[in-house]
Design a protein around this motif. Sequence first.
Motif, PDB file in Angstrom:
ATOM      1  N   GLU A  20       0.825  -1.199   0.000  1.00 21.37           N
ATOM      2  CA  GLU A  20       0.000   0.000   0.000  1.00 21.37           C
ATOM      3  C   GLU A  20       0.863   1.254   0.000  1.00 21.37           C
ATOM      4  N   LYS A  21       0.496   2.159  -0.843  1.00 22.39           N
ATOM      5  CA  LYS A  21       1.174   3.443  -0.907  1.00 22.39           C
ATOM      6  C   LYS A  21       0.805   4.262   0.319  1.00 22.39           C
ATOM      7  N   THR A  23      -0.237   7.252   2.664  1.00 25.85           N
ATOM      8  CA  THR A  23      -1.043   8.470   2.569  1.00 25.85           C
ATOM      9  C   THR A  23      -0.164   9.634   3.009  1.00 25.85           C
ATOM     10  N   GLN A 235      -6.845   5.904   1.576  1.00 25.95           N
ATOM     11  CA  GLN A 235      -5.489   5.366   1.641  1.00 25.95           C
ATOM     12  C   GLN A 235      -4.704   5.674   0.374  1.00 25.95           C
ATOM     13  N   GLY A 236      -3.476   6.128   0.564  1.00 25.05           N
ATOM     14  CA  GLY A 236      -2.573   6.347  -0.560  1.00 25.05           C
ATOM     15  C   GLY A 236      -2.734   7.683  -1.259  1.00 25.05           C
ATOM     16  N   LYS A 237      -3.631   8.524  -0.775  1.00 24.06           N
ATOM     17  CA  LYS A 237      -3.866   9.821  -1.409  1.00 24.06           C
ATOM     18  C   LYS A 237      -2.965  10.900  -0.792  1.00 24.06           C
ATOM     19  N   ASN A 263       0.214   3.895   8.109  1.00 27.87           N
ATOM     20  CA  ASN A 263       0.897   4.141   6.840  1.00 27.87           C
ATOM     21  C   ASN A 263       0.546   5.541   6.321  1.00 27.87           C
TER      22      ASN A 263
END
Length: 272
Positions: A20-21, A23, A235-237, A263
Amino acid sequence: MNKIIVVLLTLITILSCKIEKATEIIVIGALHKPAPNFNSDILFDILEDVKPDFILRELDSSFFTAKFKYKKKPNSNEGIASEKYAKKYPTIQLRPYEFEGRNEYRINIGSRPTDGFTTKLLDSLNKANLLSVSEAKIHDKYNALLEPLIVLASKSPENFNNPTTDSICAERQYYQYKMLTKITNKRDEFKTYFHKKPNGEKISYREGFQLAGDFWDLRNQTMAKNIMRISEQNQGKRIVVLCGFMHRYYILNQLKELTKNKNITLKEYYEK
């Protein structure tokens, strides 16, 4: 053969694991009204550099439609810049994160306008040399802490978006809501001056000012929780949080705690 099986299993494991990238949350302290060193064009250019997926505003839901468009044409630096950015990049998402009904809440509990009345009374007492030596020292320190912030707020945005300025803001607000109450909780003037709330009840300046300090904590803590809720849902934004720069230190301190073991990374807008 066994080595091949091990390699295949390893590859399958790697491919099946979704990385997962992180945030990203970028808190930008702003001046609400246009100034030579900070206006909507300058903020728009910052947004262009950052390229956020979400822009969070220091507003509550009453300012937005059901589809998170502004109900009225904005007139603040943050409003004009974010609306312009959203028009240029239609996929951008605008969201409110303010304490709901902030102004009505303060008026109803009586913390406003008693907070302003209290600071004016403190000023008049100090100017008339009616405060004790220790009280005057506190009040003078409170006033002095505003001077460097005025200077920093007249410079380019990175000058009021950094840990050094955050620490000055933190000390100034500490003096406003913790140290000044040492005077208001002691002197009879603040116990015997009253304001009438909308419901007709009287509230002393002392109580109103204490409630204002309590609400400073509640408001900033609520805003940080709202920011976290939006961030965890996306998530990831890359999420830009726009706030008055005096709030920045408190929001960042809260987010540092709330993002532990998550994360989510906190960045400055000028960090690459």
